[in-house]
Design an enzyme around this catalytic site. Structure first.
Site, mmCIF file in Angstrom:
data_model
loop_
_atom_site.group_PDB
_atom_site.id
_atom_site.type_symbol
_atom_site.label_atom_id
_atom_site.label_comp_id
_atom_site.label_asym_id
_atom_site.label_seq_id
_atom_site.Cartn_x
_atom_site.Cartn_y
_atom_site.Cartn_z
ATOM 1 C CB SER A 50 43.775 52.190 45.844
ATOM 2 O OG SER A 50 43.382 50.998 46.491
ATOM 3 C CE1 TYR A 98 38.248 54.365 46.338
ATOM 4 C CE2 TYR A 98 39.581 52.371 46.313
ATOM 5 C CZ TYR A 98 39.420 53.702 46.656
ATOM 6 O OH TYR A 98 40.428 54.380 47.307
#
Length: 278
Positions: free
Chosen positions: A136, A149
């Site tokens: 990501s 996250y």
């Protein structure tokens, strides 16, 4: 002589990126094993014609049985692994219990590591293989309210880059895909984790939760202007798998491309100032 199709195991295929990648690769002739954590989702994918082993990153037995099912169907071969399944737990770091961080690492890091270690001997024995990690932009850019996250993705970046170096003397390639905003169910799927772990009502940041995060989390919001559909990741995955000399990493959507450039050119203080205001 009939050429056997290339085989790939994809995790997290119930929706979003995994689901679209499974369809895209099947359309290109790959033998796709589209795994999901929940059996009900596996059954739905089987009805669509996929082989769909149940695979839960927190359950070693399911990792073993899923990989065994794949290898039994391919005669012991696996050309590629796409680690994709993950979840999020939004909230401020100071409100994040350590057990919540352990919980997200079990899936987003430790589970990926365990499955990858089980796949590497198969790829060594057959003399080739590609391991693609769905990372990501939050794996190299910090962002408020995304501590759990983002930390798991920072860890994944380090783990994957080191693994790539260690496998450089083998025919196994490790490739990272770093998406920015992609349309998916990750926000909705993060709500149970938020409700389980984050005591926002007793947080010193309660007003900030009420003023921004809760609305975004429960009601959604305007589409990010840079947001793309999951098919954008599928297109990059095809490159990572089929190009004879793939890049170490691929960035999807404009934000990770811009931020990667900014990290090279701007002082850390300037970047932190900008991110603190987002």
């Amino acid at each position: 002589m009939t050429t056997r199709p290339r085989a790939i195991l994809i995790t997290g295929c119930s929706s979003g990126i995994g689901y679209h990648c499974a369809h895209a690769l099947r359309a290109r002739g790959w033998q796709v094993f589209a795994s999901c954590r929940a059996e009900v989702d596996c059954a739905r994918l089987r009805a669509e014609g996929f082989a769909s082993p149940r695979l839960d990153y927190t359950d070693t037995a399911s990792l073993q049985s899923a990989l065994a099912e794949v290898l039994a169907a391919t005669g012991g071969r696996l050309d590629a692994l796409f680690n994709n399944g993950a979840h999020a737990c939004p909230g401020a770091v100071e409100d994040l219990p350590t057990d919540a961080l352990r919980d997200i690492f079990e899936v987003n890091v430790f589970g990926w590591h365990e499955l990858t270690r089980r796949v590497i001997p198969v790829m060594r024995a057959q003399g080739h293989g590609r391991i693609v990690q769905c990372s990501s932009v939050l794996g190299f850019v910090p962002y408020r309210w995304r501590g759990a996250y983002g930390t798991s993705k920072f860890a994944l970046e380090g783990l994957s880059r080191i693994l790539a170096l260690e496998l450089a003397d083998t025919p196994i390639r490790v490739i990272r895909i770093q998406p920015g905003p992609i349309a998916s169910k990750i926000r909705v799927n993060s709500i149970p984790h938020f409700e389980r772990w984050i005591d926002w009502r007793n947080s010193p940041r309660r007003a900030q939760y009420e003023g921004s995060l809760l609305t975004r989390l429960y009601q959604g919001g305007p589409k990010d202007r840079w947001e793309l559909g999951p098919e954008a990741v599928a297109a990059v995955l095809v490159k990572a798998l089929e190009h004879p000399n793939p890049r170490p990493s691929y960035r999807v959507t404009l934000p990770p491309k811009l931020m990667a450039t900014a990290l090279r050119l701007l002082p850390e203080r300037t970047i932190a100032w900008f991110l603190a205001r987002q």
